[in-house]
Design an enzyme around this catalytic site. Structure first.
Site, short mmCIF file in Angstrom:
data_model
loop_
_atom_site.label_atom_id
_atom_site.label_comp_id
_atom_site.label_asym_id
_atom_site.label_seq_id
_atom_site.Cartn_x
_atom_site.Cartn_y
_atom_site.Cartn_z
N ARG A 57 -25.78 27.58 42.26
CA ARG A 57 -24.14 27.59 42.05
C ARG A 57 -23.65 27.76 40.88
O ARG A 57 -22.43 28.51 40.86
CB ARG A 57 -23.85 26.14 42.69
CG ARG A 57 -22.35 26.06 43.07
CD ARG A 57 -21.83 24.68 43.69
NE ARG A 57 -22.06 23.80 42.56
CZ ARG A 57 -22.46 22.50 42.43
NH1 ARG A 57 -23.06 22.08 43.52
NH2 ARG A 57 -22.54 21.81 41.35
N ASP A 182 -2.82 39.52 38.46
CA ASP A 182 -3.38 40.10 39.63
C ASP A 182 -3.55 41.79 39.32
O ASP A 182 -2.53 42.29 39.34
CB ASP A 182 -2.85 39.93 40.64
CG ASP A 182 -3.52 40.46 42.02
OD1 ASP A 182 -4.50 41.29 41.90
OD2 ASP A 182 -3.66 39.59 43.12
C1 LIG Z 1 -6.47 41.59 49.18
C2 LIG Z 1 -5.72 41.16 47.76
C3 LIG Z 1 -5.92 40.03 47.33
C4 LIG Z 1 -7.02 39.00 47.94
O1 LIG Z 1 -8.37 39.42 48.08
P1 LIG Z 1 -9.27 39.09 49.40
O2 LIG Z 1 -10.45 39.41 49.06
O3 LIG Z 1 -8.92 39.66 50.70
O4 LIG Z 1 -9.16 37.73 49.60
C5 LIG Z 1 -5.47 39.52 46.22
N1 LIG Z 1 -4.53 40.21 45.69
C6 LIG Z 1 -4.28 41.42 46.07
C7 LIG Z 1 -3.26 42.45 45.35
C8 LIG Z 1 -4.60 41.99 47.08
O5 LIG Z 1 -4.27 43.24 47.60
#
Ligand SMILES: *Cc1c(COP(=O)(O)O)cnc(C)c1O
Length: 393
Positions: A57, A182
Site C-alpha cells: 500500500r 489541477d
Molecule cells: C477527468 C478529470 C479529473 C478526474 O479524473 P478521473 O481520473 O476521471 O477521476 C479531474 N480534473 C479534470 C480537469 C478532469 O478533466
C-alpha cells in the site's frame, strides 16, 4: 536536458531490472524480511521521502518509477499515485484542511470537486467560497483569516478561462494558504504549476498521461514544504493505485510529447474553422488570438492540448443536437486525452455560483484526437451542413 529527452528517461532504471527498458509490474501486498533487524530497518525507511518497499500500500517499484518521472517533469519534490484523477484532487484538498477552515475554489472547477465542497467538506466543518476564474490578485478580497487552500484549475475543462496563477498564488501565500492546481489540461509539458507559485499540482493521468482511454489514474506532485502533509493524508486514507494501471500510465507517458503536438495542432485547426461559422457565438480555446485568455496563455504556457469548446447562437437543443448526432468520427463520451476524438454537450450555467455564464446558446466540448486532421475537419463540415438543414437554411 530538454523536456522531450526528460520524458523518455525520467524515472527509468533499466540497471535495476536486468536491462529491461521499462519497470516491471510488481504485484505486491506483503514484502518479506528474513530477520527482525531487516524488518525494523524497513520500518524506519517509511520516514524517508522516497522509502524502499515496506508494504504494497505504500508503493512498489512500479509506482516509484512513475512518481519519480512525474515529480521530475513537474519540477516537484515528490509525487504520489492515486486510483483516479478525482482521488488525487480530493486527497490533495483534504491534506491541507481541518474543521473550521475555509477553502477558495475557482468557479470553473471540475464538477465533482465542487460537489465535494458542498457535501463532504461541509459535513466536516470546512466552508468554501467559489471565485471568478479571472479574478487574479482580486482574490485577496475573498481570503478570510481561516482560508487554508486556494484551489485553481487553468484553463477550466469546460469553459477554458485561463487564470493568472502567479497573481493568485502571491495573494494566497501572503495569507499562509496552500495553492493546489489541477494541471490536467496542459500536462507538466505545457505548464509547470510549481514554477508559477503553486504548491501542489494535480494530474488526472487518466487523460493525456495514460493517453489511450484504458486506465484510471491520478498523480499529485508537491513542493518540499507541502510534501509532508500530502504524504501523511495519502497514507492515512490508504491511497494507492494498481500496478497494471500505473504501468499503463508510465507507458503512455513516454510518447505524450509527440501525441500532444498533434492534439494541439489539430485542436487549433478545428477551432479556427468552427470560429468562422455563422451559427457559432464563441469558441473557447486559449491558443486562439481572439480568446480572452490568450495573453495569459502565451505568457505562462508552452503549448495547448486538444480540448476546447464552442457555443452556438441560441437555438432549440434538439436542433443543435443534429450537429453532434450526424458526426461520424466524434463519439460522445466523458473523459478525454485518449487518441480518439470526442464531443460532449456542456452546461456551464448549471454549476456556477460566483459568475454568470454569458452565453445562452447550446455548447459543446471537443477533444481533437489523433485521426487525420482533414478527415476530422470534413466530418465537422458535414455536421454543420446537417445543422443548417435542421435550422431550415
Ligand atoms: C477527468 C478529470 C479529473 C478526474 O479524473 P478521473 O481520473 O476521471 O477521476 C479531474 N480534473 C479534470 C480537469 C478532469 O478533466
Amino acid at each position: 536536458m530538454k523536456d522531450d529527452t526528460r520524458i523518455v528517461n525520467a524515472g527509468r532504471h533499466p540497471e535495476l531490472y536486468g536491462g529491461a527498458v521499462n519497470p516491471p509490474i510488481v504485484r505486491a501486498s506483503t514484502v518479506l524480511s528474513k530477520t527482525i533487524g531487516e524488518w525494523e530497518a524497513k520500518a524506519k525507511e517509511r520516514a524517508k521521502d522516497v522509502p524502499g518497499m515496506y508494504y504494497g500500500r505504500h508503493g512498489t517499484p512500479t509506482a516509484r518509477s512513475l512518481e519519480e518521472a512525474i515529480a521530475e517533469l513537474e519540477g516537484g519534490h515528490r509525487a504520489f499515485v492515486y486510483p483516479s484523477g478525482l482521488a488525487a484532487c480530493v486527497t490533495a484538498l483534504l491534506s491541507f484542511v481541518k474543521q473550521g477552515d475555509h477553502v477558495l475554489l475557482t468557479d470553473s472547477v471540475y464538477a465533482p470537486v465542487r460537489r465535494l465542497a458542498g457535501s463532504f467538506l461541509k459535513r466536516f466543518g470546512v466552508t468554501s467560497t467559489f471565485f471568478d476564474p479571472c479574478i487574479g490578485s482580486g482574490i485577496a478580497a475573498l481570503i478570510q483569516p481561516n482560508t487554508k487552500v486556494v484551489y485553481v484549475e487553468s484553463p477550466g475543462s469546460h469553459t477554458f478561462e485561463v487564470q493568472d496563477i502567479p497573481a493568485i498564488a502571491a495573494e494566497a501565500h501572503k495569507a499562509g494558504a496552500t495553492v493546489i492546481m489541477d494541471n490536467t489540461w496542459a500536462t507538466p509539458l505545457y505548464y509547470r504549476p510549481l514554477d508559477h507559485g503553486v504548491d501542489i499540482s494535480v494530474q488526472a493521468a487518466t487523460k493525456y498521461i495514460v493517453g489511450h482511454s484504458d486506465a484510471m489514474l491520478g498523480i499529485v506532485t508537491a513542493t518540499k514544504e507541502a510534501y509532508p502533509a500530502l504524504k501523511a493524508t495519502t497514507h492515512e486514507l490508504g491511497q494507492i493505485a494498481g500496478p497494471d494501471d500505473i504501468y499503463l500510465a508510465q507507458r503512455g507517458l513516454r510518447t505524450m510529447h509527440v501525441r500532444l503536438e498533434r492534439h494541439w495542432a489539430t485542436g487549433v485547426k478545428l477551432a479556427s474553422w468552427i470560429r468562422e461559422q455563422p451559427e457559432v457565438a464563441v469558441v473557447l480555446h486559449p491558443a486562439l488570438e481572439t480568446d480572452p485568455g490568450h495573453k495569459l496563455w502565451k505568457r505562462d504556457f508552452k503549448g495547448a492540448s486538444g480540448l476546447f469548446a464552442f457555443v452556438l447562437h441560441p437555438m432549440e437543443a434538439a436542433v443543435a443536437n443534429t450537429l453532434v448526432d450526424s458526426l461520424e468520427l466524434y463519439n460522445i463520451g466523458a473523459s478525454w486525452g485518449g487518441y480518439e476524438s470526442l464531443i460532449l454537450p456542456i452546461h456551464p450555467n448549471e454549476g456556477r455560483t460566483a459568475t454568470k455564464w454569458p452565453y445562452p446558446g447550446p455548447g459543446f466540448r471537443i477533444h481533437a484526437g489523433l485521426e487525420d486532421p482533414d478527415d476530422l475537419l470534413d466530418d465537422l463540415k458535414q455536421g454543420f451542413a446537417a445543422l443548417r438543414r435542421a435550422l431550415g437554411k
